[in-house]
Design a protein around this motif. Structure first.
Motif, PDB file in Angstrom:
ATOM      1  N   UNK A 139      -9.985  -0.767  -1.475  1.00 53.66           N
ATOM      2  CA  UNK A 139     -10.233  -0.562  -0.037  1.00 53.66           C
ATOM      3  C   UNK A 139      -9.784   0.840   0.361  1.00 53.66           C
ATOM      4  N   UNK A 140      -8.556   1.179  -0.006  1.00 48.75           N
ATOM      5  CA  UNK A 140      -7.998   2.491   0.368  1.00 48.75           C
ATOM      6  C   UNK A 140      -8.881   3.627  -0.140  1.00 48.75           C
ATOM      7  N   UNK A 141      -9.467   3.409  -1.310  1.00 52.86           N
ATOM      8  CA  UNK A 141     -10.262   4.461  -1.951  1.00 52.86           C
ATOM      9  C   UNK A 141     -11.577   4.769  -1.268  1.00 52.86           C
ATOM     10  N   UNK A 142     -11.911   4.052  -0.172  1.00 52.84           N
ATOM     11  CA  UNK A 142     -13.142   4.414   0.570  1.00 52.84           C
ATOM     12  C   UNK A 142     -12.910   5.666   1.386  1.00 52.84           C
ATOM     13  N   UNK A 143     -11.652   6.071   1.545  1.00 53.94           N
ATOM     14  CA  UNK A 143     -11.390   7.350   2.218  1.00 53.94           C
ATOM     15  C   UNK A 143     -10.718   8.288   1.208  1.00 53.94           C
ATOM     16  N   UNK A 144     -10.619   9.561   1.588  1.00 55.72           N
ATOM     17  CA  UNK A 144     -10.000  10.528   0.682  1.00 55.72           C
ATOM     18  C   UNK A 144     -10.832  10.747  -0.564  1.00 55.72           C
ATOM     19  N   UNK A 145     -12.166  10.720  -0.420  1.00 60.51           N
ATOM     20  CA  UNK A 145     -13.049  10.868  -1.581  1.00 60.51           C
ATOM     21  C   UNK A 145     -13.044  12.307  -2.081  1.00 60.51           C
ATOM     22  N   UNK A 146     -13.063  12.467  -3.349  1.00 63.41           N
ATOM     23  CA  UNK A 146     -13.184  13.772  -4.005  1.00 63.41           C
ATOM     24  C   UNK A 146     -12.105  14.754  -3.510  1.00 63.41           C
ATOM     25  N   UNK A 147     -10.892  14.265  -3.393  1.00 63.41           N
ATOM     26  CA  UNK A 147      -9.781  15.146  -3.024  1.00 63.41           C
ATOM     27  C   UNK A 147      -9.680  15.431  -1.534  1.00 63.41           C
ATOM     28  N   UNK A 148     -10.511  14.784  -0.710  1.00 62.08           N
ATOM     29  CA  UNK A 148     -10.401  15.016   0.738  1.00 62.08           C
ATOM     30  C   UNK A 148      -9.192  14.258   1.284  1.00 62.08           C
ATOM     31  N   UNK A 149      -8.805  14.634   2.508  1.00 56.58           N
ATOM     32  CA  UNK A 149      -7.694  13.920   3.118  1.00 56.58           C
ATOM     33  C   UNK A 149      -8.180  12.583   3.672  1.00 56.58           C
ATOM     34  N   UNK A 150      -7.286  11.623   3.729  1.00 60.37           N
ATOM     35  CA  UNK A 150      -7.662  10.316   4.276  1.00 60.37           C
ATOM     36  C   UNK A 150      -6.419   9.531   4.631  1.00 60.37           C
ATOM     37  N   UNK A 151      -6.567   8.608   5.572  1.00 61.21           N
ATOM     38  CA  UNK A 151      -5.429   7.799   6.008  1.00 61.21           C
ATOM     39  C   UNK A 151      -5.768   6.319   5.866  1.00 61.21           C
ATOM     40  N   UNK A 152      -4.795   5.552   5.426  1.00 60.12           N
ATOM     41  CA  UNK A 152      -4.964   4.098   5.302  1.00 60.12           C
ATOM     42  C   UNK A 152      -3.907   3.433   6.182  1.00 60.12           C
ATOM     43  N   UNK A 153      -4.345   2.619   7.128  1.00 63.00           N
ATOM     44  CA  UNK A 153      -3.391   1.922   8.002  1.00 63.00           C
ATOM     45  C   UNK A 153      -3.584   0.415   7.821  1.00 63.00           C
ATOM     46  N   UNK A 154      -2.502  -0.266   7.504  1.00 61.45           N
ATOM     47  CA  UNK A 154      -2.551  -1.718   7.346  1.00 61.45           C
ATOM     48  C   UNK A 154      -1.918  -2.372   8.565  1.00 61.45           C
ATOM     49  N   UNK A 155      -2.705  -3.203   9.251  1.00 59.15           N
ATOM     50  CA  UNK A 155      -2.185  -3.936  10.417  1.00 59.15           C
ATOM     51  C   UNK A 155      -1.648  -5.280   9.922  1.00 59.15           C
ATOM     52  N   UNK A 156      -0.447  -5.631  10.335  1.00 58.16           N
ATOM     53  CA  UNK A 156       0.058  -6.936   9.921  1.00 58.16           C
ATOM     54  C   UNK A 156       0.975  -7.516  10.989  1.00 58.16           C
ATOM     55  N   UNK A 157       1.183  -8.814  10.888  1.00 53.76           N
ATOM     56  CA  UNK A 157       2.116  -9.457  11.806  1.00 53.76           C
ATOM     57  C   UNK A 157       3.527  -9.341  11.225  1.00 53.76           C
ATOM     58  N   UNK A 158       4.502  -9.526  12.092  1.00 56.46           N
ATOM     59  CA  UNK A 158       5.907  -9.398  11.676  1.00 56.46           C
ATOM     60  C   UNK A 158       6.186 -10.226  10.400  1.00 56.46           C
ATOM     61  N   UNK A 159       5.609 -11.455  10.382  1.00 56.85           N
ATOM     62  CA  UNK A 159       5.881 -12.352   9.251  1.00 56.85           C
ATOM     63  C   UNK A 159       5.223 -11.879   7.951  1.00 56.85           C
ATOM     64  N   UNK A 160       4.354 -10.866   8.028  1.00 61.47           N
ATOM     65  CA  UNK A 160       3.658 -10.394   6.828  1.00 61.47           C
ATOM     66  C   UNK A 160       4.229  -9.078   6.294  1.00 61.47           C
ATOM     67  N   UNK A 161       5.232  -8.552   6.968  1.00 61.84           N
ATOM     68  CA  UNK A 161       5.765  -7.242   6.577  1.00 61.84           C
ATOM     69  C   UNK A 161       6.242  -7.254   5.118  1.00 61.84           C
ATOM     70  N   UNK A 162       6.773  -8.379   4.682  1.00 63.92           N
ATOM     71  CA  UNK A 162       7.285  -8.436   3.307  1.00 63.92           C
ATOM     72  C   UNK A 162       6.169  -8.185   2.286  1.00 63.92           C
ATOM     73  N   UNK A 163       4.933  -8.560   2.647  1.00 63.18           N
ATOM     74  CA  UNK A 163       3.810  -8.334   1.729  1.00 63.18           C
ATOM     75  C   UNK A 163       3.552  -6.822   1.605  1.00 63.18           C
TER      76      UNK A 163
END
Ligand SMILES: Nc1ncnc2c1ncn2[C@@H]1O[C@H](COP(=O)(O)OP(=O)(O)OP(=O)(O)O)[C@@H](O)[C@H]1O
Length: 550
Positions: free
Chosen positions: A490-514
């Motif tokens: 999933x993350x690899x859909x951005x930052x292709x061919x050395x470009x910059x890219x950001x990956x943000x994961x949204x989660x609930x408090x109870x999922x932070x451990x994951x």
């Protein structure tokens, strides 16, 4: 979500068990000691830490607003590429490219001319390593991170031996016209990826030779594909396992004399879902008897077997094992390494110098494979938000990063429409993409997204593999990925061919451990952030855990 989930990958009767979210050491198991670069040395950590001094006051203000300790709050400016539309030129970092030129790799002059006319001037690292190795007839497993140019790494050696761009022979096109068998079969797990590979072939071949490549993807009209095969006699077919196996079983696809078999996203193709179709393909492609063998391909023609090329950013040991059993002295090809497969064990490879590079256990392999697949130019964050506020957090995230082209991943198809509806209600152009849409609908959505007419593509795992949209500057996980491998693709859909890219994961408090487990397994920092007053604010600095890259 349980801390340890076991999933099964069945490789032709061989059942393997992977443990998700198991602890792994941060040393990857592929050829680490051959060439090691750390994330730190690639500027990964320092980017996150380098906050403009002028922003100190802003940090103070924001931390007092949100109750975040001053020492922990940081304002992060957008690191997105300035691309207004699909055709803007995008910043590419040079680290990915090798000093070599295409002409040094042994490719024929006509092919190099076509490459140059299409703007391909310098090979990437993995291309510089893979192309000469494939040209020497080796069976290979190509592994390098997402967006590093693996498609051309196999496509170019094929085109230097198949079709009109190969080394000129006296009868030229006449020889091409006489051919009846398919010479190369490329298999990909999704229609989108199959079509993308066809377009890459067409780009290099040019419009005059378009018919040399035929797509055989599912969802399209099968009889039209069969007619085209009969009429155009393509040398190369690219398709999905089901459609290739179906047409082959109907006796309409002649692949016994095939010289190249490529499995792109091999780890997915060898999963349980594709088992029967892949079995047929592996059994039938290039299985001509020695008596039937002829042609110019030297040792390969003599042994009368196909050359097998397996490709993925994530290569678990199950793939190494499968490749070892199919190939002849197969090699693992990475950006800067070539390693004989028989020197790789589940606990880590023995390098060319004969030393084992890792002491990890079998259960660590999934994490290792994912570490290797992440482009170093990516920045990763996570944001804690309640389920009902996720879409709003996505909207604020897109604004904060000034992202122009966003892919948002969700786990369940039925939620995609609702998310698109909510985004549109908030004034953002969004579209859903999933397998339940028809071929035309999927193609139209992709076209619009690539053109920049749709800002946010809301999708599921269908789009996680192989999809190449250079302009994509932000990936958002609206739902958590199931493991490090899914996170990496999933993350690899951005930052292709050395470009910059950001990956943000949204989660609930109870999922932070994951998220913390993902961070640990991947060996990358994933700091917590918030989107406040149009800015991304790091609320909790995570210690960078640099992974050593091959
Ligand atoms: N040598 C090169 N010069 C310029 N552009 C290149 C070069 N090689 C590949 N590209 C472009 O880089 C992009 C990414 O390539 P590609 O899709 O093959 O990556 P990949 O490694 O297969 O990624 P993934 O693992 O996600 O499938 C494509 O748009 C491709 O056309």
């Amino acid at each position: 979500m349980p801390a340890l989930i076991s999933s099964r990958l069945l490789i032709f009767g061989e059942s393997l068990s992977f443990h998700k979210f198991s602890n792994v050491s941060r040393n990857a198991w592929f050829g680490r000691s051959v060439c090691s670069l750390s994330l730190g040395s690639l500027g990964f950590k320092s980017d996150i830490e380098s906050v403009d001094k002028k922003e100190t006051n802003e940090v103070t203000r924001l931390s007092s607003l949100k109750g975040v300790p001053k020492s922990k709050a940081k304002v992060v400016r957008s690191n997105v590429i300035k691309a207004a539309g699909a055709h803007s030129s995008l910043e590419i970092e040079s680290t990915l490219f090798n000093a070599k030129s295409f002409s040094e790799l042994g490719l024929p002059p006509l092919l190099i001319e076509r490459l140059e006319s299409q703007g391909f001037r310098t090979p990437t690292d993995v291309q510089s390593t893979a192309i000469p190795t494939i040209l020497k007839d080796h069976d290979v497993v190509i592994q390098s991170y997402t967006g590093s140019g693996k498609t051309l790494a196999y496509l170019l050696p094929i085109l230097s031996e198949v079709g009109p761009l190969k080394e000129k022979t006296s009868d030229g096109d006449g020889e091409y016209g006489k051919r009846t068998d398919i010479e190369a079969v490329i298999v990909a797990p999704s229609r989108e990826l199959g079509m993308q590979i066809v377009r890459e072939f067409e780009k290099i071949l040019g419009p005059a030779n378009k018919k040399m490549v035929q797509q055989l993807v599912g969802g399209a009209n099968r009889s039209r594909q069969e007619e085209a095969l009969k009429k155009n006699k393509p040398a190369i077919v690219v398709g999905t396992p089901g459609r290739i196996a179906e047409i082959s079983a109907a006796g309409k696809l002649h692949t016994h004399g095939c010289r190249f078999l490529v499995l792109d996203e091999v780890d997915q193709l060898l999963s349980f879902n594709f088992r029967e179709d892949m079995h047929r393909i592996l059994e039938h492609v290039g299985r001509k008897s020695s008596a039937e063998s002829h042609g110019p391909k030297g040792s390969l023609a003599k042994r009368a077997e196909r050359q097998t090329i397996l490709v993925s950013a994530t290569v678990p040991f199950s793939v190494i094992r499968a490749a070892s059993s199919w190939g002849r002295d197969p090699l693992l090809v990475q950006a800067k390494n070539v390693i004989p497969l028989d020197s790789i064990s589940p606990s880590g490879p023995t390098t060319l110098s004969g030393h084992s590079t890792s002491t990890n256990s079998n259960s660590n392999l999934q994490g290792h494979s994912a570490i290797e697949s992440l482009p170093p130019s990516l920045k990763h964050y996570y944001c804690v938000t309640k389920l009902q506020h996720k879409v709003d957090a996505l909207r604020r995230c897109v604004h904060a990063l000034d992202a122009k082209s966003v892919i948002a991943f969700m786990n369940h198809t039925r939620q995609l429409k609702d998310t698109v509806f909510k985004l549109e209600a908030r004034g953002m152009t969004a579209s859903e993409l999933h397998g339940d849409l028809g071929k035309l609908g999927r193609a139209t959505t992709m076209k619009k997204f690539k053109k920049g007419e749709v800002r946010i593509l809301v999708t599921n795992e269908l789009s996680a593999r192989g999809l190449d949209v250079a302009e994509c500057d932000l990936v958002v996980n609206l739902d958590l990925p199931t493991d490090t491998i899914h996170y990496a693709h999933r993350a690899g859909r951005t930052g292709r061919l050395g470009r910059k890219g950001t990956v943000v994961t949204m989660c609930e408090e109870s999922e932070v451990f994951v998220v913390r487990k993902l961070q640990k397994q991947l060996g990358i920092p994933i700091p917590a952030c918030e989107f406040t007053e149009g800015k991304l604010v790091i609320t909790e600095e995570e210690k960078a855990q640099p992974a050593v890259r091959a």
